[in-house]
Design a protein around this motif. Structure first.
Motif, PDB file in Angstrom:
ATOM      1  N   PHE A 301       0.830  -1.207   0.000  1.00 49.36           N
ATOM      2  CA  PHE A 301       0.000   0.000   0.000  1.00 49.36           C
ATOM      3  C   PHE A 301       0.861   1.253   0.000  1.00 49.36           C
ATOM      4  CE2 PHE A 301      -3.671  -2.550   1.501  1.00 49.36           C
ATOM      5  CZ  PHE A 301      -4.510  -2.194   0.474  1.00 49.36           C
ATOM      6  N   ARG A 302       1.933   1.230   0.726  1.00 51.71           N
ATOM      7  CA  ARG A 302       2.813   2.386   0.738  1.00 51.71           C
ATOM      8  C   ARG A 302       3.496   2.559  -0.610  1.00 51.71           C
ATOM      9  NH1 ARG A 302       5.028   1.703   6.926  1.00 51.71           N
ATOM     10  NH2 ARG A 302       3.238   2.701   7.890  1.00 51.71           N
ATOM     11  N   GLU A 303       3.818   1.442  -1.243  1.00 51.04           N
ATOM     12  CA  GLU A 303       4.385   1.515  -2.582  1.00 51.04           C
ATOM     13  C   GLU A 303       3.385   2.130  -3.559  1.00 51.04           C
ATOM     14  OE1 GLU A 303       7.198   0.822  -5.694  1.00 51.04           O
ATOM     15  OE2 GLU A 303       7.354   0.927  -3.513  1.00 51.04           O
ATOM     16  N   ILE A 304       2.113   1.756  -3.422  1.00 51.49           N
ATOM     17  CA  ILE A 304       1.064   2.311  -4.294  1.00 51.49           C
ATOM     18  C   ILE A 304       0.955   3.817  -4.104  1.00 51.49           C
ATOM     19  CG2 ILE A 304      -1.449   2.406  -4.623  1.00 51.49           C
ATOM     20  CD1 ILE A 304      -1.485  -0.625  -4.146  1.00 51.49           C
ATOM     21  N   LEU A 335       5.881  10.449 -23.232  1.00 47.05           N
ATOM     22  CA  LEU A 335       5.104   9.211 -23.230  1.00 47.05           C
ATOM     23  C   LEU A 335       5.927   8.058 -22.650  1.00 47.05           C
ATOM     24  CD1 LEU A 335       2.487   7.781 -24.008  1.00 47.05           C
ATOM     25  CD2 LEU A 335       3.461   7.353 -26.268  1.00 47.05           C
ATOM     26  N   LYS A 336       7.222   8.000 -23.006  1.00 45.70           N
ATOM     27  CA  LYS A 336       8.094   6.957 -22.459  1.00 45.70           C
ATOM     28  C   LYS A 336       8.235   7.100 -20.947  1.00 45.70           C
ATOM     29  CE  LYS A 336      10.914   6.323 -26.650  1.00 45.70           C
ATOM     30  NZ  LYS A 336      12.268   6.490 -27.232  1.00 45.70           N
ATOM     31  N   ARG A 337       8.454   8.340 -20.488  1.00 44.65           N
ATOM     32  CA  ARG A 337       8.587   8.572 -19.043  1.00 44.65           C
ATOM     33  C   ARG A 337       7.290   8.232 -18.315  1.00 44.65           C
ATOM     34  NH1 ARG A 337      10.505  14.382 -17.700  1.00 44.65           N
ATOM     35  NH2 ARG A 337      10.291  13.484 -15.614  1.00 44.65           N
ATOM     36  N   PHE A 338       6.170   8.641 -18.917  1.00 49.87           N
ATOM     37  CA  PHE A 338       4.872   8.352 -18.302  1.00 49.87           C
ATOM     38  C   PHE A 338       4.618   6.846 -18.267  1.00 49.87           C
ATOM     39  CE2 PHE A 338       0.248   7.707 -18.547  1.00 49.87           C
ATOM     40  CZ  PHE A 338      -0.127   8.361 -17.391  1.00 49.87           C
ATOM     41  N   GLN A 339       5.020   6.154 -19.327  1.00 52.33           N
ATOM     42  CA  GLN A 339       4.837   4.704 -19.360  1.00 52.33           C
ATOM     43  C   GLN A 339       5.624   4.030 -18.247  1.00 52.33           C
ATOM     44  OE1 GLN A 339       5.648   2.895 -23.123  1.00 52.33           O
ATOM     45  NE2 GLN A 339       5.169   0.837 -22.443  1.00 52.33           N
ATOM     46  N   ASN A 340       6.850   4.489 -17.997  1.00 51.12           N
ATOM     47  CA  ASN A 340       7.658   3.917 -16.917  1.00 51.12           C
ATOM     48  C   ASN A 340       6.991   4.134 -15.561  1.00 51.12           C
ATOM     49  OD1 ASN A 340       9.659   2.993 -18.631  1.00 51.12           O
ATOM     50  ND2 ASN A 340      10.845   4.894 -18.520  1.00 51.12           N
ATOM     51  N   ILE A 341       6.529   5.370 -15.327  1.00 48.39           N
ATOM     52  CA  ILE A 341       5.866   5.677 -14.054  1.00 48.39           C
ATOM     53  C   ILE A 341       4.562   4.903 -13.937  1.00 48.39           C
ATOM     54  CG2 ILE A 341       4.814   7.512 -12.677  1.00 48.39           C
ATOM     55  CD1 ILE A 341       6.791   9.458 -13.998  1.00 48.39           C
ATOM     56  N   ASN A 342       3.803   4.886 -15.021  1.00 46.93           N
ATOM     57  CA  ASN A 342       2.519   4.193 -15.026  1.00 46.93           C
ATOM     58  C   ASN A 342       2.708   2.690 -14.842  1.00 46.93           C
ATOM     59  OD1 ASN A 342      -0.302   4.222 -15.195  1.00 46.93           O
ATOM     60  ND2 ASN A 342      -0.265   3.750 -17.378  1.00 46.93           N
ATOM     61  N   ASP A 343       3.767   2.132 -15.434  1.00 50.26           N
ATOM     62  CA  ASP A 343       4.044   0.703 -15.276  1.00 50.26           C
ATOM     63  C   ASP A 343       4.374   0.369 -13.824  1.00 50.26           C
ATOM     64  OD1 ASP A 343       3.595   0.243 -17.921  1.00 50.26           O
ATOM     65  OD2 ASP A 343       5.710   0.116 -18.505  1.00 50.26           O
ATOM     66  N   ARG A 344       5.158   1.248 -13.179  1.00 51.80           N
ATOM     67  CA  ARG A 344       5.490   1.005 -11.772  1.00 51.80           C
ATOM     68  C   ARG A 344       4.235   1.063 -10.897  1.00 51.80           C
ATOM     69  NH1 ARG A 344      10.231   4.098 -13.080  1.00 51.80           N
ATOM     70  NH2 ARG A 344       9.294   6.004 -12.261  1.00 51.80           N
ATOM     71  N   TYR A 345       3.354   2.011 -11.209  1.00 48.27           N
ATOM     72  CA  TYR A 345       2.082   2.117 -10.477  1.00 48.27           C
ATOM     73  C   TYR A 345       1.212   0.882 -10.731  1.00 48.27           C
ATOM     74  CZ  TYR A 345      -2.336   4.160  -8.872  1.00 48.27           C
ATOM     75  OH  TYR A 345      -3.515   4.395  -8.230  1.00 48.27           O
ATOM     76  N   PHE A 346       1.194   0.431 -11.985  1.00 41.21           N
ATOM     77  CA  PHE A 346       0.423  -0.752 -12.355  1.00 41.21           C
ATOM     78  C   PHE A 346       0.946  -1.991 -11.623  1.00 41.21           C
ATOM     79  CE2 PHE A 346       0.339  -4.530 -15.119  1.00 41.21           C
ATOM     80  CZ  PHE A 346      -1.031  -4.730 -15.209  1.00 41.21           C
ATOM     81  N   MET A 347       2.271  -2.154 -11.565  1.00 38.59           N
ATOM     82  CA  MET A 347       2.856  -3.324 -10.919  1.00 38.59           C
ATOM     83  C   MET A 347       2.597  -3.317  -9.411  1.00 38.59           C
ATOM     84  SD  MET A 347       3.966  -5.172 -13.298  1.00 38.59           S
ATOM     85  CE  MET A 347       4.707  -6.408 -12.226  1.00 38.59           C
ATOM     86  N   ALA A 348       2.624  -2.133  -8.808  1.00 39.91           N
ATOM     87  CA  ALA A 348       2.318  -2.032  -7.371  1.00 39.91           C
ATOM     88  C   ALA A 348       0.881  -2.461  -7.105  1.00 39.91           C
ATOM     89  CB  ALA A 348       2.551  -0.598  -6.883  1.00 39.91           C
ATOM     90  N   LEU A 416      -7.692   1.150   5.632  1.00 39.58           N
ATOM     91  CA  LEU A 416      -6.975   1.570   6.833  1.00 39.58           C
ATOM     92  C   LEU A 416      -5.508   1.852   6.532  1.00 39.58           C
ATOM     93  CD1 LEU A 416      -7.106   2.021   9.896  1.00 39.58           C
ATOM     94  CD2 LEU A 416      -6.532  -0.387  10.192  1.00 39.58           C
ATOM     95  N   GLN A 417      -4.855   0.947   5.803  1.00 34.80           N
ATOM     96  CA  GLN A 417      -3.450   1.139   5.486  1.00 34.80           C
ATOM     97  C   GLN A 417      -3.239   2.362   4.603  1.00 34.80           C
ATOM     98  OE1 GLN A 417      -0.368  -0.575   6.403  1.00 34.80           O
ATOM     99  NE2 GLN A 417      -1.902  -0.766   7.991  1.00 34.80           N
ATOM    100  N   SER A 418      -4.123   2.521   3.635  1.00 33.59           N
ATOM    101  CA  SER A 418      -4.022   3.680   2.753  1.00 33.59           C
ATOM    102  C   SER A 418      -4.213   4.973   3.543  1.00 33.59           C
ATOM    103  CB  SER A 418      -5.070   3.572   1.644  1.00 33.59           C
ATOM    104  OG  SER A 418      -4.953   4.628   0.735  1.00 33.59           O
ATOM    105  N   ALA A 419      -5.165   4.957   4.477  1.00 34.50           N
ATOM    106  CA  ALA A 419      -5.442   6.157   5.265  1.00 34.50           C
ATOM    107  C   ALA A 419      -4.323   6.465   6.249  1.00 34.50           C
ATOM    108  CB  ALA A 419      -6.768   5.989   6.015  1.00 34.50           C
ATOM    109  N   ILE A 420      -3.746   5.420   6.878  1.00 35.47           N
ATOM    110  CA  ILE A 420      -2.642   5.644   7.819  1.00 35.47           C
ATOM    111  C   ILE A 420      -1.451   6.251   7.093  1.00 35.47           C
ATOM    112  CG2 ILE A 420      -0.930   4.479   9.248  1.00 35.47           C
ATOM    113  CD1 ILE A 420      -3.558   4.812  10.658  1.00 35.47           C
ATOM    114  N   ALA A 421      -1.160   5.697   5.907  1.00 34.82           N
ATOM    115  CA  ALA A 421      -0.060   6.257   5.115  1.00 34.82           C
ATOM    116  C   ALA A 421      -0.360   7.701   4.733  1.00 34.82           C
ATOM    117  CB  ALA A 421       0.168   5.413   3.864  1.00 34.82           C
ATOM    118  N   SER A 422      -1.625   7.988   4.394  1.00 38.85           N
ATOM    119  CA  SER A 422      -2.016   9.356   4.032  1.00 38.85           C
ATOM    120  C   SER A 422      -1.916  10.285   5.233  1.00 38.85           C
ATOM    121  CB  SER A 422      -3.446   9.364   3.479  1.00 38.85           C
ATOM    122  OG  SER A 422      -3.522   8.663   2.257  1.00 38.85           O
ATOM    123  N   LEU A 423      -2.341   9.800   6.410  1.00 38.41           N
ATOM    124  CA  LEU A 423      -2.237  10.612   7.622  1.00 38.41           C
ATOM    125  C   LEU A 423      -0.783  10.957   7.929  1.00 38.41           C
ATOM    126  CD1 LEU A 423      -4.737   9.236  10.304  1.00 38.41           C
ATOM    127  CD2 LEU A 423      -4.612  11.548   9.381  1.00 38.41           C
TER     128      LEU A 423
END
Length: 689
Positions: A301-304, A335-348, A416-423
């Motif tokens: 969740f923190r990676e996401i 587009l290449k840079r966005f694809q790299n970032i988007n791929d990392r988000y997708f894999m998380a 809960l995990q997402s919210a704790i990380a956000s807090l």
């Protein structure tokens, strides 16, 4: 945690649950206490009502639907076994009119020890024959209740059976009506609970967002130099929304699930201790699986959240500079840079899905397996008459309730995990120190206009100094010009004067008082700033000139616009002063934006005026208008002007030449020309043609 105007990096968090964060959040929760209390009371009542329904089902089955008794024969030569039985259950036996023949209610049979029941059956004291006891006769208080064997009842016609069991039918109907009323009341309580909790959550989120936004505006410029706008936007939007989801979805449901779990365990033990003890053997297995899941889910969740912030930051950067992107044809590279970032988000997110895809079905398999075992084991008990059918049905219902909070854990843990990380990120952001006000006794008087830089040195990164031992003085009403090559440190002087940054060494004095002793609001209200890149807010012309001044003075608005030569182009616009300028003033030309910035500075009526390359981006005709506006604007004010174009500062009272962070020359235009130094050479190059 960030120190000196930074904040905690994505993914570098501590414990998955932090009571300190909840304590900080309490400041925003406390004003909603009444709504929260109403919601929690509603949850408590809802849970009790949910727990009551399976028990009512048991009562309907055991008391009204399956209501039978067994025969007991008491012989003259009573054995020790029958005497012990009578001593325990004698007062619960149903007389038949025969002093040696009684009926044993089914609940007594079920409560008996299995071996004792088998022994009495072998000795002939208890028969296998079953009888239905007529509750109508018993209700009418006759000496002996009417009873009939189940075999004889099967031979009766349907209407006779209905008449015979009229009281049982009324009992089932009464319980059904109670269940319906419980469901209606449950619905109303659920509506009240959801409304109160959502309302309190929205108010809390509103207050938290306002507090975070107010804090962000008070942070120094150095903070924004180091933190992308996209990430800060994520803090005020996605992260606060995550906290709201935790507050409105998890906190209440967590209480409900906890109460439901405790209540279910207590009732299961009351229904049948043996069956409950066997069922609870699965708890350590579930706990072990949940512990493994929580550890893996926390990290993913923190990676996401980290990857989402990267995504938002990149998008903000690209779309803010979309003109440059298209002009230099950066679409493919972006587009290449966005694809790299988007791929990392997708894999998380894929890792998150994999974890839940294993956890949820595993809990479901365990739940289904345990329920299947209860049907087999409990069904055998029903056949052996050591457990009632109603108890088994209720037990199965409560076991489903027992597993429901565990099934919900995956979704709630996600939130809960997402919210704790956000807090963590929100409060880490809000812990950054505001712009320093070093003195408790702050100066709040009107500024007179005298400025002095005394032995000032400064670096942005703490290593390479941009300014080195700078000293000069600007008298009240004097017009000082700062010139020098790009990178000489000219703009840095103004950043320090406005206290966007604090000096490393030396001091800056306004009216002989160190600016650290001045109230920042008062100091900045007396300094007008016209920047090289004029920034306009989305709104109309009038709003961008008065910039938050509550008292709108239409005459003054037009007067300052006319004074700096801005009124002519404003009057040509479709709606005049009410014309929308677009985001960043994109609907106006560079010269028009510059004239508006002059009008804005004059409307503020400052004692000190700073102009940073105010004519660098305009055409000659507009430059003439801007120069004329500047000339009028600086009259009677202490002014400092930065300019690359030496033609714009020839009439300055004094000129300071900066080079690599040091003052090389200082004097009037004619004095510096006469010296034939660096300024002379710059001037000669500028007008060589």
């Amino acid at each position: 945690m960030y120190t000196d105007f930074g904040y905690i990096e994505e993914g570098k968090f501590g414990k998955p649950y932090d009571l300190k964060l909840i304590a900080k959040l309490w400041k925003f929760i406390r004003p909603q206490s009444l709504l929260i209390i109403i919601s929690l009371i509603s949850v408590l009542i809802i849970t009790l009502l949910d727990l009551a329904i399976p028990y009512l089902t048991k009562e309907a089955i055991d008391r009204y639907i399956i209501n039978y008794a067994r025969e007991l024969f008491i012989k003259d030569d009573q054995s020790m076994h029958i005497r012990n039985f009578l001593s325990r259950y004698g007062d619960r036996l149903i007389p038949t009119g025969d002093s040696q023949r009684f009926l044993i209610p089914s609940d007594v049979v079920q409560s008996m020890d299995k071996r004792e029941l088998e022994r009495l059956q072998k000795l002939g004291f208890i028969s296998e024959k079953r009888f239905y006891v007529n509750p109508v006769i018993a209700h009418d208080k006759k000496n002996f209740p009417e009873f009939i064997s189940l075999e004889e009842m099967k031979a009766l016609k349907k209407d006779k059976i209905i008449d015979l069991r009229a009281m049982d039918i009324r009992g089932v109907l009464r319980l059904a009506i109670i269940v319906i009323f419980i469901m209606i009341f449950n619905f109303l309580l659920n509506y009240l609970q959801v409304f109160c909790m959502e309302l309190s959550g929205q108010r809390m989120m509103h207050d938290l967002r306002m507090s975070a936004f107010l804090h962000l505006q008070s942070l120094p410029i150095s903070f924004f130099d180091k933190n992308p706008v996209g990430k800060l936007t994520t803090r005020l939007t996605n992260d606060i929304q995550n906290v709201h989801e935790m507050f409105s979805s998890v906190m209440v449901n967590l209480l409900k699930d906890s109460l439901l779990l405790i209540g279910t365990i207590v009732i299961l033990l009351q229904l049948n201790k043996e069956l409950s003890s066997i069922s609870f053997l699965i708890i350590p297995i579930i706990f072990f699986i949940t512990l493994i899941f929580s550890n893996k889910a926390r990290d993913v969740f923190r990676e996401i959240r980290k990857r989402l912030s990267e995504l938002n930051g990149f998008l903000q950067e690209v779309f803010s500079g979309i003109k440059i992107v298209q002009l230099f044809q950066r679409e493919k590279e972006n587009l290449k840079r966005f694809q790299n970032i988007n791929d990392r988000y997708f894999m998380a997110n894929l890792r998150q899905i994999s974890i839940y895809a294993l956890f949820v079905p595993l809990i479901e398999v365990l739940a289904t397996g345990m329920i299947g075992f209860i049907i087999w084991f409990g069904g055998g008990k029903v056949i052996q008459e050591s457990l009632s059918l109603g108890t088994l049905v209720a037990f199965l219902s409560y076991m489903r309730m027992f597993f429901q909070p565990i099934r919900d854990l995956s979704e709630k843990y996600n939130i809960l995990q997402s919210a704790i990380a956000s807090l963590e990120r929100i409060f880490s952001l809000m812990e950054n120190r505001k712009e320093r006000q070093d003195s408790a006794d702050l100066v709040r008087k009107e500024v007179d206009g005298e400025i002095e830089f005394r032995n000032v040195s400064f670096s942005y990164n703490g290593e390479e100094r941009v300014l080195k031992n700078i000293s000069f003085k600007v008298r009240k009403g004097e017009n000082l010009a700062i010139v020098g090559l790009t990178g000489a440190g000219k703009t840095t002087l103004f950043n320090l004067l406005e206290r966007f940054y604090d000096v490393d060494e030396g001091c800056i004095l306004v009216d002989g008082i160190d600016i650290k002793r001045w109230d920042l609001h008062k100091l900045r209200s007396q300094i007008g700033f016209v920047m090289q890149e004029t920034f306009l807010f989305a709104g109309d012309i009038e709003e961008n000139i008065r910039l938050g001044e509550k008292d709108v003075n239409g005459n003054r608005l037009r007067e300052v616009s006319r004074f700096v030569n801005a009124e002519n182009f404003i009057n040509r616009l479709p709606r005049g002063y009410q014309t929308q300028v677009g985001e960043g003033g994109e609907r106006l030309s560079a010269g028009e934006r510059q004239l508006l910035s002059l009008a804005r500075a004059l409307y503020k009526n400052p004692k000190i005026l700073i102009l940073d390359e105010a004519t660098s981006n305009v055409d000659p005709e507009t430059e003439r208008l801007v120069q004329d506006g500047i000339k009028r604007l600086i009259e009677g004010r202490t002014s400092i002007i930065i300019a690359h174009r030496l033609s714009t500062i020839q009439n300055a009272d004094r000129i300071v030449l900066l080079h690599k962070g040091r003052i090389l020359e200082e004097g009037s235009h004619s004095e510096l020309i006469a010296r034939k130094g660096v300024y002379y050479r710059l001037y000669e190059k500028a007008f060589s043609n």
